[in-house]
Design a protein around this motif. Structure first.
Motif, short mmCIF file in Angstrom:
data_model
loop_
_atom_site.label_atom_id
_atom_site.label_comp_id
_atom_site.label_asym_id
_atom_site.label_seq_id
_atom_site.Cartn_x
_atom_site.Cartn_y
_atom_site.Cartn_z
N ARG A 165 0.84 -1.19 0.00
CA ARG A 165 0.00 0.00 0.00
C ARG A 165 0.88 1.24 0.00
NH1 ARG A 165 -5.18 0.71 4.08
NH2 ARG A 165 -6.02 2.65 3.19
N LYS A 166 0.41 2.29 -0.62
CA LYS A 166 1.21 3.51 -0.79
C LYS A 166 0.51 4.69 -0.12
CE LYS A 166 1.05 2.74 -5.22
NZ LYS A 166 0.69 1.31 -5.25
N TYR A 167 1.25 5.38 0.75
CA TYR A 167 0.75 6.55 1.46
C TYR A 167 1.58 7.78 1.08
CZ TYR A 167 -1.48 3.08 4.54
OH TYR A 167 -2.22 2.03 5.04
N ALA A 168 0.94 8.95 1.10
CA ALA A 168 1.66 10.18 0.79
C ALA A 168 1.19 11.32 1.69
CB ALA A 168 1.47 10.56 -0.68
N VAL A 169 2.14 12.15 2.11
CA VAL A 169 1.87 13.43 2.76
C VAL A 169 2.53 14.49 1.89
CG1 VAL A 169 2.16 14.87 4.80
CG2 VAL A 169 1.81 12.39 5.05
N LEU A 200 0.93 11.41 -8.45
CA LEU A 200 0.89 10.15 -7.71
C LEU A 200 -0.37 9.34 -7.99
CD1 LEU A 200 2.23 11.33 -4.21
CD2 LEU A 200 3.50 10.15 -6.01
N LYS A 201 -1.45 10.02 -8.38
CA LYS A 201 -2.71 9.32 -8.65
C LYS A 201 -2.74 8.66 -10.01
CE LYS A 201 -5.18 12.78 -5.90
NZ LYS A 201 -6.20 13.86 -5.92
N THR A 202 -1.83 9.04 -10.89
CA THR A 202 -1.83 8.51 -12.25
C THR A 202 -1.25 7.11 -12.30
OG1 THR A 202 0.38 9.35 -12.80
CG2 THR A 202 -1.49 10.86 -13.11
N PRO A 203 -1.52 6.37 -13.38
CA PRO A 203 -0.88 5.06 -13.54
C PRO A 203 0.64 5.15 -13.50
CG PRO A 203 -2.68 5.31 -15.09
CD PRO A 203 -2.49 6.64 -14.46
N SER A 211 -7.63 8.56 -0.99
CA SER A 211 -7.83 8.48 0.47
C SER A 211 -6.52 8.28 1.22
CB SER A 211 -8.80 7.34 0.80
OG SER A 211 -8.27 6.09 0.39
N ASP A 212 -5.47 7.87 0.51
CA ASP A 212 -4.17 7.64 1.14
C ASP A 212 -3.20 8.79 0.88
OD1 ASP A 212 -4.90 5.23 2.26
OD2 ASP A 212 -4.27 4.05 0.53
N ILE A 213 -3.68 9.86 0.25
CA ILE A 213 -2.85 11.06 0.03
C ILE A 213 -3.39 12.18 0.90
CG2 ILE A 213 -2.08 12.80 -1.62
CD1 ILE A 213 -2.39 10.74 -3.83
N LYS A 214 -2.56 12.69 1.77
CA LYS A 214 -2.93 13.85 2.59
C LYS A 214 -2.28 15.08 1.94
CE LYS A 214 -3.50 11.29 6.89
NZ LYS A 214 -4.98 11.43 6.83
N LEU A 215 -3.08 15.88 1.26
CA LEU A 215 -2.61 17.07 0.57
C LEU A 215 -2.96 18.29 1.42
CD1 LEU A 215 -1.43 18.52 -1.92
CD2 LEU A 215 -3.73 18.44 -2.93
N GLU A 231 2.09 11.84 11.60
CA GLU A 231 1.95 10.84 12.65
C GLU A 231 0.90 9.79 12.29
OE1 GLU A 231 1.10 13.28 15.99
OE2 GLU A 231 3.20 13.85 16.34
N GLU A 232 -0.22 10.24 11.71
CA GLU A 232 -1.27 9.28 11.32
C GLU A 232 -0.77 8.35 10.22
OE1 GLU A 232 -5.76 9.23 9.36
OE2 GLU A 232 -4.92 11.12 10.12
N THR A 233 -0.06 8.92 9.24
CA THR A 233 0.48 8.11 8.15
C THR A 233 1.49 7.10 8.67
OG1 THR A 233 0.12 9.87 6.55
CG2 THR A 233 1.74 8.20 5.97
N PHE A 234 2.37 7.54 9.56
CA PHE A 234 3.39 6.64 10.10
C PHE A 234 2.75 5.49 10.89
CE2 PHE A 234 6.61 10.38 10.28
CZ PHE A 234 6.69 10.35 8.89
N ARG A 235 1.65 5.76 11.58
CA ARG A 235 0.97 4.70 12.33
C ARG A 235 0.34 3.66 11.40
NH1 ARG A 235 -0.95 9.01 15.61
NH2 ARG A 235 -2.94 8.97 14.49
#
Length: 430
Positions: A165-169, A200-203, A211-215, A231-235
């Protein structure tokens, strides 16, 4: 996708700052120190930027002048050169002017120092018996102004895929709440961040879920919200996941404690940076202690970072730094050597030590570094035409493109870890 990294690199326009320090707080932390190079020149230096034609300095002497020296013990003096301690083996003496330490290069002494042809960062710290702190940094430029380009020419080996899974801030601040102290708004930091989040949302960018990108842009990018998002992303992120961090905005040293360098968020107050800014070393601490994910990408564009003018006791814009001899800009040094130097992390900064980055409408309303980065990720960095953009290829393309656009006035630096073959983006993917 195919985004993979175990690295840290960041994009951060630190720009156009000018403000005054309250008169009551105008203490010159540099005042006790004098730097000498006895075997090279008879000159004595207090200025933060020093240029000498010599390509080698066999001896450095650090003076602590009276009346300060009387209250500073030798054990309370710390000297670092390019991030490494230089105290051990130095000859310690005193004379009518105060105390001094004479240090030799490593070729002459077991515990000596090493200098690079080009730019070097020298820092000296001291604490007196009343617990008052003193600090000075110098950028010592040996030989030509431009340091030799020793960034490796990476080649793809076996590109690695990633299926976690991929997360971004993603943070971009152009508009600041508190500009009464001279803090200037930026032009394109929010555009930079928005463009990165969209990619990041593109192919090609890995199909990050929205929902996993906090902009966080402008008024939403407060100190509390940025810390909370990290902190939320790291958790959430597990070992097999990936975290991508991008920050675009201002950055500067605290005028009252110039050894402390901050990200300035939308609610940062210049006159209270210690409580309202995001200390850069805090980001390192969070990454080291709160992150389980093995793959972390951090990109900071240190464009327009500010220094402190020692004559006026004020912060000055990065653009002024290339004209004044009384300031230096070592933010890029901290972001690479000091903050993100662990094995396995790769760092990309937008410019070299004591350089500043440029932004302009001609680069699509972006900073030149962000413009080059996006072009590289979009496909232009695919040197071996395997439809995969690796970290090594991105470093190589971005550096070359920025140098060409700025006529070598801006030189991105790469401090590679061991993951140059990890995939950052794909071209023509689905």
């Amino acid at each position: 996708m195919k985004l993979i990294i175990r690295n840290f690199a960041l994009i951060f326009p630190l720009s156009l700052l000018v403000w005054a320090i309250p008169a009551a707080a105008q203490t010159n932390m540099r005042e006790p120190f004098v730097l000498e190079m006895p075997e090279v020149t008879a000159l004595r230096y207090t200025s933060p930027v020093i240029r000498v034609s010599a390509k080698d300095v066999p001896m450095l002497r650090f003076r602590i002048l009276e009346p300060f020296a009387e209250n500073i013990d030798y054990g309370a003096i710390v000297v670092t050169i390019n991030g490494d301690g230089a105290n051990r083996g130095c000859d310690k003496r005193r004379d009518a002017e105060g105390k001094y330490m004479t240090c030799q290069r490593s070729a002459d002494r077991k515990w000596g120092y090493d200098l690079n042809l080009g730019k070097n960062v020298i820092e000296i710290r001291a604490t007196d018996k009343s617990r008052r702190d003193f600090y000075a940094s110098y950028v010592l430029i040996l030989g030509d102004k431009q340091a030799p380009d020793d960034t490796p020419e990476w080649k793809n080996e076996q590109a690695k895929t990633f299926r976690g899974r991929k997360y971004a801030v993603v943070v971009g601040i152009s508009d600041y709440f508190f500009t009464d102290a001279g803090l200037k708004n930026l032009s394109y930091a929010d555009d930079d961040a928005r463009a990165v989040a969209d990619f990041l949302k593109t192919p090609q960018g890995g199909r990050f879920s929205s929902s996993d990108i906090k902009l966080l842009l402008n008024k939403d990018a407060t100190l509390g919200s940025v810390r909370g998002a990290l902190e939320e992303t790291f958790r959430k992120a597990r070992a097999e996941d990936l975290i991508f961090i991008f920050i675009a905005g201002h950055g500067a040293p605290d005028p009252l404690a110039t050894q402390n360098i901050y990200f300035l968020l939308s609610d940062t107050k210049v006159v209270d940076m210690g409580r309202t800014g995001f200390l850069m070393s805090d980001l390192k601490q969070m990454l080291d202690t709160e992150v389980a994910a093995e793959r972390v990408i951090v990109m900071i564009d240190t464009c327009h970072s500010a220094g402190v003018n020692q004559k006026t006791k004020s912060l000055v814009s990065g653009r002024d730094l290339v004209q004044e001899s009384d300031e230096n800009n070592i933010s890029n040094f901290y972001l690479t050597k000091q903050l993100f130097s662990e094995t396995g992390r790769a760092i990309l900064t937008s410019s070299d030590i004591n350089e500043v980055s440029q932004e302009s409408p001609k680069w699509g309303n972006h900073g030149v570094f962000t413009w080059a980065l996006l072009n590289g990720l979009g496909g232009k960095a695919d040197y071996n035409r395997d439809k995969l953009i690796t970290m090594g290829e991105l470093f190589q393309y971005t550096r070359s493109a920025v140098q060409k656009e700025t006529n070598f006035k801006q030189n991105p630096r790469a401090l590679p870890g061991s993951n140059k073959d990890l995939t950052l983006a794909i071209t023509g993917g689905s």
